[in-house]
Design an enzyme around this catalytic site. Structure first.
Site, PDB file in Angstrom:
ATOM      1  N   GLY A  29       4.026 -15.207   6.803  1.00  0.00           N
ATOM      2  CA  GLY A  29       3.608 -14.499   7.824  1.00  0.00           C
ATOM      3  C   GLY A  29       4.295 -14.004   8.912  1.00  0.00           C
ATOM      4  O   GLY A  29       5.779 -14.563   8.809  1.00  0.00           O
ATOM      5  N   LYS A  45       9.355  -0.631   2.235  1.00  0.00           N
ATOM      6  CA  LYS A  45       8.775  -0.124   3.270  1.00  0.00           C
ATOM      7  C   LYS A  45       9.260   0.288   4.311  1.00  0.00           C
ATOM      8  O   LYS A  45       9.307   1.906   4.733  1.00  0.00           O
ATOM      9  CB  LYS A  45       7.116  -0.906   3.909  1.00  0.00           C
ATOM     10  CG  LYS A  45       6.120   0.118   4.507  1.00  0.00           C
ATOM     11  CD  LYS A  45       4.821  -0.576   5.177  1.00  0.00           C
ATOM     12  CE  LYS A  45       4.722  -1.655   6.097  1.00  0.00           C
ATOM     13  NZ  LYS A  45       4.078  -2.070   6.591  1.00  0.00           N
ATOM     14  N   ARG A  91       0.520  -1.072  -0.204  1.00  0.00           N
ATOM     15  CA  ARG A  91      -0.104  -0.228   0.203  1.00  0.00           C
ATOM     16  C   ARG A  91       1.081   1.115  -0.260  1.00  0.00           C
ATOM     17  O   ARG A  91       0.593   2.266   0.062  1.00  0.00           O
ATOM     18  CB  ARG A  91      -1.320  -0.529   1.534  1.00  0.00           C
ATOM     19  CG  ARG A  91      -2.588  -0.941   0.490  1.00  0.00           C
ATOM     20  CD  ARG A  91      -3.781  -0.137   2.030  1.00  0.00           C
ATOM     21  NE  ARG A  91      -3.263  -0.901   3.285  1.00  0.00           N
ATOM     22  CZ  ARG A  91      -3.541  -0.584   4.299  1.00  0.00           C
ATOM     23  NH1 ARG A  91      -3.859   0.795   3.783  1.00  0.00           N
ATOM     24  NH2 ARG A  91      -2.942  -1.167   5.387  1.00  0.00           N
TER      25      ARG A  91
HETATM   26  C1  UD1 Z   1       0.150  -7.543  12.884  1.00  0.00           C
HETATM   27  C2  UD1 Z   1      -0.438  -8.515  13.591  1.00  0.00           C
HETATM   28  C3  UD1 Z   1      -2.085  -7.878  14.462  1.00  0.00           C
HETATM   29  C4  UD1 Z   1      -1.106  -6.612  14.782  1.00  0.00           C
HETATM   30  C5  UD1 Z   1      -0.738  -6.108  13.865  1.00  0.00           C
HETATM   31  C6  UD1 Z   1      -0.151  -4.479  14.351  1.00  0.00           C
HETATM   32  C7  UD1 Z   1       0.519 -10.843  13.071  1.00  0.00           C
HETATM   33  C8  UD1 Z   1      -0.843 -11.858  12.054  1.00  0.00           C
HETATM   34  N1  UD1 Z   1      -0.835  -9.744  12.816  1.00  0.00           N
HETATM   35  O1  UD1 Z   1      -0.603  -7.495  11.740  1.00  0.00           O
HETATM   36  O2  UD1 Z   1      -2.023  -8.440  14.841  1.00  0.00           O
HETATM   37  O3  UD1 Z   1      -2.323  -5.641  14.951  1.00  0.00           O
HETATM   38  O4  UD1 Z   1       0.542  -6.843  12.666  1.00  0.00           O
HETATM   39  O5  UD1 Z   1       0.102  -3.271  13.516  1.00  0.00           O
HETATM   40  O6  UD1 Z   1       0.915 -10.704  13.556  1.00  0.00           O
HETATM   41  N2  UD1 Z   1       6.246  -9.110   7.906  1.00  0.00           N
HETATM   42  C9  UD1 Z   1       7.649  -9.617   7.855  1.00  0.00           C
HETATM   43  N3  UD1 Z   1       7.469 -11.021   6.759  1.00  0.00           N
HETATM   44  C10 UD1 Z   1       5.986 -11.248   6.825  1.00  0.00           C
HETATM   45  C11 UD1 Z   1       4.384 -11.077   7.628  1.00  0.00           C
HETATM   46  C12 UD1 Z   1       5.116  -9.388   7.992  1.00  0.00           C
HETATM   47  O7  UD1 Z   1       8.709  -9.896   8.151  1.00  0.00           O
HETATM   48  O8  UD1 Z   1       6.097 -12.338   6.139  1.00  0.00           O
HETATM   49  C13 UD1 Z   1       6.677  -7.834   8.783  1.00  0.00           C
HETATM   50  C14 UD1 Z   1       6.595  -6.774   8.061  1.00  0.00           C
HETATM   51  O9  UD1 Z   1       7.714  -5.980   7.651  1.00  0.00           O
HETATM   52  C15 UD1 Z   1       5.877  -5.809   9.248  1.00  0.00           C
HETATM   53  C16 UD1 Z   1       5.101  -6.678  10.351  1.00  0.00           C
HETATM   54  O10 UD1 Z   1       6.068  -8.157  10.538  1.00  0.00           O
HETATM   55  O11 UD1 Z   1       6.675  -4.919  10.058  1.00  0.00           O
HETATM   56  C17 UD1 Z   1       3.939  -6.516  10.519  1.00  0.00           C
HETATM   57  O12 UD1 Z   1       3.385  -7.304   9.027  1.00  0.00           O
HETATM   58  P1  UD1 Z   1       1.764  -7.506   8.796  1.00  0.00           P
HETATM   59  O13 UD1 Z   1       1.468  -7.212   7.237  1.00  0.00           O
HETATM   60  O14 UD1 Z   1       1.969  -5.064   8.731  1.00  0.00           O
HETATM   61  O15 UD1 Z   1       0.995  -7.655   9.659  1.00  0.00           O
HETATM   62  P2  UD1 Z   1      -0.223  -6.984  10.223  1.00  0.00           P
HETATM   63  O16 UD1 Z   1      -0.997  -7.701   8.989  1.00  0.00           O
HETATM   64  O17 UD1 Z   1      -0.839  -5.707  10.059  1.00  0.00           O
HETATM   65 MG    MG Z   2       0.625  -4.145   9.672  1.00  0.00          MG
END
Ligand code: UD1
Ligand code: MG
Length: 451
Positions: free
Chosen positions: A80, A22, A15
């Site tokens: 994830g 990001k 986004r």
């Molecule tokens: C996540 C949480 C959610 C919380 C929110 C707060 C989970 C399943 N959910 O959701 O409960 O309210 O953050 O902002 O954890 N990332 C990786 N690798 C991945 C996926 C994510 O490094 O495979 C990193 C992203 O770069 C980011 C962070 O983890 O810095 C969170 O990921 P994001 O996809 O933003 O999670 P949310 O859906 O926001």
């Molecule tokens: Mg997030």
């Protein structure tokens, strides 16, 4: 307690609609990731592991230039948050303390909040960090509490209507013993609305194993996550408000605080006055008792006590202003050392130059520092008077007490106390102006008639 930080920074940030990863988008001129690293650094972690993915090399460069000991691991596919944390397993295989998980896109976490999480760890196996959202939003996992006990976290997508109405939501940050954390992560599956390995699932898993979990609360502003440019702008605005308030509390006058843009590393001393619409780029220090007048732009420079800058001045990297110097309107300086009491008041460019104490640089003076291929130095001594519109063709020097005549193009060194003059001789032709005006007026009249 020995601490390891794991910072999740692999996400693409779809986004953001950007080619830049990001977490490298800046807030107050500093990448979000670096903000998160600095917050975590306050805990003196034994190790820092950054989980990278999208733009891994670029992210690694930014991380290691902030902390050369930071360990970089790569999450090839973003499956994830639990899968992301699992990538840090090898880096922490021989580590025995607690892990604190931070997010690279959650830059404002207060180090004191992290300390509270560590304190809570004394009574609970797993400590999550949550916050109360002001408005119910279709994002963030919901924290299901039973008194102090955290029962589970339900992602918004997977939540019932009733759970979606809960305002206590997950920041994603957590503290847990390293071995326990990786054991729990091993058990996480991906049978949910997103088909991802949710880190949040470890809460229910911990409870099922008879471990204890809790969630402590912080301010919503601290966990402000950045997912879009609008979030980024809001985060920057939040940062600016805090940084301005800090300067005001330190005794800096900001005439119109909301118009002053600060960088994360801006330092300003007490009793300095900053007029409206001033921009501080990275690497600026201003001592006490200086004045930065309206519409000035400063970066990579040092301004000493009693100096007055602007209005409309541009100080570029390498500018050093000594005490009581004056840099006036439409003056640009770069890699320039201006000694005590020297003045560059109007419409000048002073680059790759040193200017001695009490020297006056006249309006429209240019240091011609670039020959199209290389940059050259201009050295101007003390108590020099540089006449208006002097061109100093570098490399060149002007000795102490020397003068240049207005409009001089200086191509040779000027010895101390000498006057340099190099300009075309003036010739006044009597009556010529009047004749010329008459000729031109007659021509205009003929043309108007014809039309
Ligand atoms: C996540 C949480 C959610 C919380 C929110 C707060 C989970 C399943 N959910 O959701 O409960 O309210 O953050 O902002 O954890 N990332 C990786 N690798 C991945 C996926 C994510 O490094 O495979 C990193 C992203 O770069 C980011 C962070 O983890 O810095 C969170 O990921 P994001 O996809 O933003 O999670 P949310 O859906 O926001
Ligand atoms: Mg997030």
């Amino acid at each position: 307690m020995t601490i390891a930080l794991v910072i999740l920074a692999a996400g693409k940030g779809t986004r953001m609609n950007s080619d830049t990863p990001k977490v490298l988008h800046p807030i107050a001129q500093t990448p979000m990731l670096v903000h998160a690293m600095r917050a975590g650094a306050v805990l003196s972690p034994e190790r820092t592991v950054i989980v990278t993915g999208h733009g891994s090399e670029e992210v690694a460069r930014a991380a290691t230039s902030e902390d050369e000991a930071a360990q970089i691991v790569v999450q090839k596919e973003q499956l994830g948050t639990a899968h992301a944390v699992a990538q840090a397993r090898d880096a922490l295989a021989d580590f025995d303390g607690d892990v604190i998980i931070l997010y690279g896109d959650t830059p404002f976490i207060d180090p004191r909040t992290l300390e509270r999480m560590i304190e809570a760890r004394a009574s609970f196996d797993l400590v999550m960090l949550g916050f109360d959202i002001a408005e119910v939003q279709p994002r963030y996992g919901r924290l299901i509490m039973d008194g102090e006990k955290l029962v589970e976290i339900v992602e918004y997508k997977d939540a019932t209507e009733e759970q979606r109405a809960i305002r206590f939501t997950n920041s994603g940050l957590l503290a847990c013993n390293t071995k326990v954390l990786f054991e729990l992560i091993d058990a996480v599956g991906n049978d949910n609305a997103s088909g991802e390995y949710y880190l949040t699932e470890i809460v229910a898993l911990a409870n099922a194993r008879g471990l204890s979990a809790t969630a402590i609360k912080c301010d919503e502003a601290e966990t402000l996550g950045v997912d879009s440019r609008a979030d980024l702008a809001a985060a920057d605005a939040e940062f600016q408000t805090r940084a301005r308030n800090e300067l005001l509390a330190l005794g800096v006058t900001l005439m119109a605080p909301e118009t002053v843009y600060l960088s994360a590393d801006t330092i300003v001393g007490r009793d300095t006055v900053i007029e409206p619409n001033v921009v501080f780029g990275p690497g600026v220090t201003v001592e006490s008792g200086a004045t930065i007048r309206a519409f000035s732009h400063l970066e990579g420079c040092h301004v000493s006590r009693g100096a007055i800058v602007g209005p409309y001045a541009r100080l570029r990297p390498g500018t050093e202003l000594a005490e009581n110097t004056r840099i006036g309107n439409f003056v640009e300086t770069k890699n320039a050392q201006i000694a005590e009491g020297a003045k560059v008041n109007h419409l000048s460019y002073v680059g790759d130059a040193s200017v001695g104490a009490s020297t006056n640089i006249g309006a429209g003076t240019i240091t011609c520092n670039y020959d199209g291929v290389m940059k050259h130095q201009t050295t101007i001594g003390e108590n020099v008077f540089i006449g208006s519109n002097t061109m100093l063709v570098a490399p060149v020097s002007v000795g102490d007490g020397a003068m240049t005549a207005t409009g001089t193009v200086v191509t040779r060194d000027v010895e101390p106390d000498a006057l340099a003059v190099a300009r075309a001789k003036q010739d006044n032709k009597p009556g010529y102006a009047r004749k010329l005006f008459e000729m031109l007026k007659a021509k205009k009249a003929r043309r108007n008639k014809g039309a």
